[in-house]
Write a protein that holds these residues in place. Structure first.
Motif, PDB file in Angstrom:
ATOM      1  N   MET A 199       1.361  78.357 111.199  1.00 24.76           N
ATOM      2  CA  MET A 199       1.494  77.019 111.767  1.00 24.76           C
ATOM      3  C   MET A 199       2.022  77.064 113.202  1.00 24.76           C
ATOM      4  SD  MET A 199       2.909  75.003 108.407  1.00 24.76           S
ATOM      5  CE  MET A 199       3.204  73.457 109.256  1.00 24.76           C
ATOM      6  N   VAL A 200       2.883  78.022 113.480  1.00 26.01           N
ATOM      7  CA  VAL A 200       3.462  78.147 114.821  1.00 26.01           C
ATOM      8  C   VAL A 200       2.473  78.764 115.802  1.00 26.01           C
ATOM      9  CG1 VAL A 200       5.251  79.372 116.155  1.00 26.01           C
ATOM     10  CG2 VAL A 200       5.846  78.228 114.006  1.00 26.01           C
ATOM     11  N   THR A 201       1.657  79.717 115.354  1.00 27.20           N
ATOM     12  CA  THR A 201       0.815  80.493 116.280  1.00 27.20           C
ATOM     13  C   THR A 201      -0.680  80.360 116.050  1.00 27.20           C
ATOM     14  OG1 THR A 201       0.749  82.449 114.855  1.00 27.20           O
ATOM     15  CG2 THR A 201       2.605  82.266 116.409  1.00 27.20           C
ATOM     16  N   ARG A 202      -1.070  79.855 114.886  1.00 24.87           N
ATOM     17  CA  ARG A 202      -2.475  79.897 114.448  1.00 24.87           C
ATOM     18  C   ARG A 202      -2.991  81.334 114.530  1.00 24.87           C
ATOM     19  NH1 ARG A 202      -1.348  75.408 112.474  1.00 24.87           N
ATOM     20  NH2 ARG A 202      -2.345  73.507 113.132  1.00 24.87           N
ATOM     21  N   TRP A 203      -2.062  82.284 114.513  1.00 23.53           N
ATOM     22  CA  TRP A 203      -2.319  83.723 114.588  1.00 23.53           C
ATOM     23  C   TRP A 203      -3.172  84.099 115.797  1.00 23.53           C
ATOM     24  CZ3 TRP A 203      -3.099  83.694 108.684  1.00 23.53           C
ATOM     25  CH2 TRP A 203      -1.863  83.873 108.052  1.00 23.53           C
ATOM     26  N   ARG A 204      -2.900  83.398 116.890  1.00 26.96           N
ATOM     27  CA  ARG A 204      -3.560  83.738 118.155  1.00 26.96           C
ATOM     28  C   ARG A 204      -2.787  84.857 118.833  1.00 26.96           C
ATOM     29  NH1 ARG A 204      -3.924  77.981 118.526  1.00 26.96           N
ATOM     30  NH2 ARG A 204      -6.034  77.355 118.039  1.00 26.96           N
ATOM     31  N   VAL A 205      -3.512  85.803 119.372  1.00 24.43           N
ATOM     32  CA  VAL A 205      -2.898  86.926 120.086  1.00 24.43           C
ATOM     33  C   VAL A 205      -2.711  86.530 121.538  1.00 24.43           C
ATOM     34  CG1 VAL A 205      -3.149  89.349 120.749  1.00 24.43           C
ATOM     35  CG2 VAL A 205      -4.005  88.570 118.528  1.00 24.43           C
ATOM     36  N   GLN A 206      -1.461  86.643 121.995  1.00 27.49           N
ATOM     37  CA  GLN A 206      -1.175  86.380 123.414  1.00 27.49           C
ATOM     38  C   GLN A 206      -1.717  87.550 124.229  1.00 27.49           C
ATOM     39  OE1 GLN A 206       2.856  85.216 124.493  1.00 27.49           O
ATOM     40  NE2 GLN A 206       2.746  86.601 126.243  1.00 27.49           N
ATOM     41  N   LEU A 208       5.507  90.654 117.036  1.00 33.64           N
ATOM     42  CA  LEU A 208       5.142  91.828 117.841  1.00 33.64           C
ATOM     43  C   LEU A 208       3.629  92.034 117.875  1.00 33.64           C
ATOM     44  CD1 LEU A 208       7.905  94.301 116.629  1.00 33.64           C
ATOM     45  CD2 LEU A 208       7.680  93.337 118.937  1.00 33.64           C
ATOM     46  N   LEU A 209       2.985  91.925 116.729  1.00 38.05           N
ATOM     47  CA  LEU A 209       1.537  92.142 116.656  1.00 38.05           C
ATOM     48  C   LEU A 209       0.772  91.138 117.506  1.00 38.05           C
ATOM     49  CD1 LEU A 209      -0.940  93.552 115.378  1.00 38.05           C
ATOM     50  CD2 LEU A 209      -0.763  91.886 113.510  1.00 38.05           C
ATOM     51  N   LEU A 210       1.187  89.892 117.442  1.00 42.42           N
ATOM     52  CA  LEU A 210       0.476  88.827 118.151  1.00 42.42           C
ATOM     53  C   LEU A 210       0.984  88.602 119.569  1.00 42.42           C
ATOM     54  CD1 LEU A 210       0.409  86.229 115.230  1.00 42.42           C
ATOM     55  CD2 LEU A 210      -1.429  87.809 115.902  1.00 42.42           C
ATOM     56  N   GLY A 211       2.115  89.233 119.901  1.00 37.59           N
ATOM     57  CA  GLY A 211       2.716  88.978 121.213  1.00 37.59           C
ATOM     58  C   GLY A 211       3.218  87.549 121.308  1.00 37.59           C
ATOM     59  N   GLN A 212       3.756  87.031 120.222  1.00 41.92           N
ATOM     60  CA  GLN A 212       4.195  85.635 120.138  1.00 41.92           C
ATOM     61  C   GLN A 212       5.717  85.578 119.952  1.00 41.92           C
ATOM     62  OE1 GLN A 212       2.600  82.782 120.437  1.00 41.92           O
ATOM     63  NE2 GLN A 212       0.451  83.321 120.269  1.00 41.92           N
ATOM     64  N   PRO A 213       6.493  85.517 121.045  1.00 39.41           N
ATOM     65  CA  PRO A 213       7.955  85.468 120.928  1.00 39.41           C
ATOM     66  C   PRO A 213       8.476  84.271 120.136  1.00 39.41           C
ATOM     67  CG  PRO A 213       7.286  85.781 123.213  1.00 39.41           C
ATOM     68  CD  PRO A 213       6.037  85.541 122.415  1.00 39.41           C
ATOM     69  N   ARG A 214       7.675  83.212 120.016  1.00 36.93           N
ATOM     70  CA  ARG A 214       8.106  82.053 119.223  1.00 36.93           C
ATOM     71  C   ARG A 214       8.428  82.444 117.784  1.00 36.93           C
ATOM     72  NH1 ARG A 214       3.451  77.856 120.152  1.00 36.93           N
ATOM     73  NH2 ARG A 214       2.272  79.773 120.107  1.00 36.93           N
ATOM     74  N   LEU A 215       7.764  83.504 117.305  1.00 34.70           N
ATOM     75  CA  LEU A 215       8.031  83.935 115.936  1.00 34.70           C
ATOM     76  C   LEU A 215       9.407  84.582 115.801  1.00 34.70           C
ATOM     77  CD1 LEU A 215       4.532  85.181 114.742  1.00 34.70           C
ATOM     78  CD2 LEU A 215       5.696  83.029 114.248  1.00 34.70           C
ATOM     79  N   PHE A 216       9.929  85.163 116.874  1.00 36.71           N
ATOM     80  CA  PHE A 216      11.297  85.692 116.827  1.00 36.71           C
ATOM     81  C   PHE A 216      12.269  84.518 116.650  1.00 36.71           C
ATOM     82  CE2 PHE A 216       9.449  88.921 119.988  1.00 36.71           C
ATOM     83  CZ  PHE A 216       8.875  89.665 118.963  1.00 36.71           C
ATOM     84  N   GLY A 217      11.985  83.424 117.340  1.00 34.67           N
ATOM     85  CA  GLY A 217      12.800  82.219 117.181  1.00 34.67           C
ATOM     86  C   GLY A 217      12.696  81.656 115.779  1.00 34.67           C
ATOM     87  N   LEU A 218      11.489  81.684 115.210  1.00 37.47           N
ATOM     88  CA  LEU A 218      11.301  81.212 113.838  1.00 37.47           C
ATOM     89  C   LEU A 218      12.119  82.065 112.867  1.00 37.47           C
ATOM     90  CD1 LEU A 218       9.815  79.376 111.776  1.00 37.47           C
ATOM     91  CD2 LEU A 218       8.008  81.120 111.720  1.00 37.47           C
TER      92      LEU A 218
END
Length: 175
Positions: free
Chosen positions: A35-42, A116-126
């Protein structure tokens, strides 16, 4: 029904309950990150391929820890990880020999690995945000409940196995 029939029924119900409750970690470690990333890779991924490889390892390790720990609740604890259907026996084997809360640690590892895999720092916050209610729940409800239910057995376990950061060697319960 005989004692062995009751035990068989209890194990069967524990397996079913544990399987049903698996929706909770699946939601925390799968649905919420999606929901946070839609699993999009940055692009580009911060840290590149080494970060992504570490992410895959964390996701895999988290999945193994969660799955194994859930199975132990049903097979050894004769109950579920759910607070409303707790185990009859204290589970102190498998990953529980290294850390008292392997399911929560595994969920955190899986979410961090996705970051780390997706390059999505928002997940660290999650992961950090999700840790707040977990720590409160464990401290205020789960541990006092286990101490009341299992007494000295849980006190010994708690004194030897850390809550969040795993031991390097497995704890062995003294008989």
């Amino acid at each position: 029904m005989t004692a062995s029939g009751d035990a068989s029924r209890d194990k069967r119900l524990a397996k079913i309950g544990t399987a049903v409750f698996a929706v909770a970690p699946a939601t925390a470690a799968g649905l919420l990150p999606w929901m946070v990333t839609r699993w999009r890779v940055q692009q580009p991924v911060p840290g590149g391929l080494p970060a992504q490889c570490a992410g895959v390892l964390l996701i895999g390790a988290g999945a193994v820890v969660i799955t194994n720990s859930f199975a132990r609740f049903a097979l050894e604890g004769i109950g579920t990880p759910a607070p409303f259907a707790p185990p009859k026996n204290l589970v102190v084997t498998g990953f529980y020999r290294f850390v008292r809360n392997p399911i929560y640690v595994g969920i955190g590892a899986a979410i961090t690995g996705q970051g780390l895999l997706l390059g999505q720092p928002r997940l660290f916050g999650l992961a950090a945000l999700g840790a707040v209610p977990v720590v409160a729940f464990v401290s205020l409800h789960e541990e006092p409940t286990l101490a009341r239910k299992f007494g000295a057995e849980y006190d010994d376990y708690r004194a030897n196995v850390p809550r969040w950061l795993p031991r390097l060697t497995p704890w062995r319960q003294q008989d």
